[in-house]
Write an enzyme that holds these catalytic residues in place. Sequence first.
Site, short mmCIF file in Angstrom:
data_model
loop_
_atom_site.label_atom_id
_atom_site.label_comp_id
_atom_site.label_asym_id
_atom_site.label_seq_id
_atom_site.Cartn_x
_atom_site.Cartn_y
_atom_site.Cartn_z
CG HIS A 122 -2.40 -1.78 1.58
ND1 HIS A 122 -1.67 -2.53 2.47
CD2 HIS A 122 -2.84 -0.70 2.27
CE1 HIS A 122 -1.67 -1.94 3.65
NE2 HIS A 122 -2.36 -0.81 3.56
CG ASP A 199 -7.19 -5.85 -0.45
OD1 ASP A 199 -8.12 -5.60 0.34
OD2 ASP A 199 -6.05 -5.37 -0.32
CD GLN A 202 -9.49 1.52 1.65
OE1 GLN A 202 -10.46 2.26 1.75
NE2 GLN A 202 -8.55 1.46 2.58
CE LYS A 225 -8.28 -0.81 5.90
NZ LYS A 225 -7.51 0.40 6.21
CB CYS A 363 0.49 0.77 3.11
SG CYS A 363 0.71 1.11 4.85
N1 PLP Z 1 -5.60 -3.63 1.50
C1 PLP Z 1 -6.06 -2.40 1.29
C2 PLP Z 1 -6.57 -2.02 -0.07
C3 PLP Z 1 -6.06 -1.47 2.33
O1 PLP Z 1 -6.50 -0.23 2.12
C4 PLP Z 1 -5.57 -1.85 3.60
C5 PLP Z 1 -5.50 -0.87 4.70
O2 PLP Z 1 -5.53 0.31 4.52
C6 PLP Z 1 -5.13 -3.16 3.77
C7 PLP Z 1 -5.15 -4.02 2.71
C8 PLP Z 1 -4.63 -3.62 5.11
O3 PLP Z 1 -5.68 -3.60 6.03
P1 PLP Z 1 -5.41 -3.88 7.58
O4 PLP Z 1 -4.32 -2.95 8.01
O5 PLP Z 1 -6.72 -3.60 8.22
O6 PLP Z 1 -5.01 -5.32 7.70
#
Ligand code: PLP
Length: 405
Positions: A122, A199, A202, A225, A363
């Site tokens: 992401h 990370d 998900q 999430k 993203c």
């Molecule tokens: N990393 C992953 C794998 C994500 O799916 C997301 C959001 O969809 C993020 C980071 C960023 O999360 P946030 O927008 O809640 O900071």
Amino acid sequence: MYDIEKIRGCFPILGEKIYNKPLVYLDNGATTQKPQCVIDSITDIYTHYNSNVHRGVHHLSNICTDKAEEARRKVAQYINAQSDTEIIFTRGTTESINLLAFSFGESFCCQGDEIIISEMEHHANIVPWQMLCERKGMRLRVAPINDKGELIVDEMFNLINHRTKLIALTHISNVMGSVNPIEQVIRKAHSEAIPVMIDAAQSIPHQKIDVQALDCDFLVFSGHKMYAPNGVGALYGKGDWLNRMIPYHGGGEMIDKVTFERTTYNVLPFKFEAGTPDYVAVIGLGTAIDFINSIGIENIENHEHTLVDYCIEQLSKIDGIRFIGEADKHAGAVSFLVGNVHPYDTGMILDKMGIAVRTGHHCAQPLMDRFGISGTVRASFGMYNTKSEIDKLAEGVERVKMMFG
Ligand code: PLP
């Protein structure tokens, strides 16, 4: 037994009608809906004990502080951290990674050093590292994936050298649902004395995370999430690393003593929590964790696995469907294209049927480039989704095909 009707009954929004049709919410990868107990916890705070945390001697401030620190203990227990001082509250995954890229980068990285990520990250796990690399004259190395959307682990390991400072890897791809072999990556990295950040944005709503068993050095996630309010997330870090890192933001709460000449910093976790936190969301996160625990994360994982398998099975029956990401280990999300129909058009038609999916690059533009596409349609699942909702999705996709010939 997994009582799906009882679970659905806890989420008031699932009773909403969209264009007079029942809501089919398949956009959980973007954000999950909130159970009534989480919504109530927010109202309860503002109605009964709202007050800034860590600052007052008065009754309300003490209640709020106790509840917020109780939430920190719940997060620590949920991911099996050794100590609740290893849980830093942030606004979410993005802020957690930015914090780490700054504080780790400024504390341990020099010109010429390297950070390894993967091709399926992401933007939140790309851009902060790019910014660090630009600031310090460092190099971002990117481990490739195969056509099924799986990390090519050997190629990642080939990138490791004496300049590697950190591996930052997603646990589960937000686009493809590919589950990365993070245990293997962490073992290999540690054999070369390299720390690893996972990370877990998900993965945390879908499966048990045990940071001590994983032995990851850092792990980041967002509350929204995992059925918690927006505006809160966490950075888990091993105490040894966090203690040696400089703070990210300066301000109230993160200090020990301030003079105009010099400031000394607070202990963990407060060293990294400058300013008033979103303590309402923090307390709501604690409530969301209680809610997940009351159902059992393993039960949720089993239920969602059934949904992912069923979704792939049903969509596979439709001619012209192309899956983006067909990893052997797959969870949380299914991405696809319907013939040559633009994902946006597919999303619009599904929307008119009350079905919420996400369309676009999610993203993850470099991942889109890898597959030579501009975007996908993504269905992503939560604890409350059902097979009949997937049947509606499949029906909707059939309609898209019909309308676009
Ligand atoms: N990393 C992953 C794998 C994500 O799916 C997301 C959001 O969809 C993020 C980071 C960023 O999360 P946030 O927008 O809640 O900071």
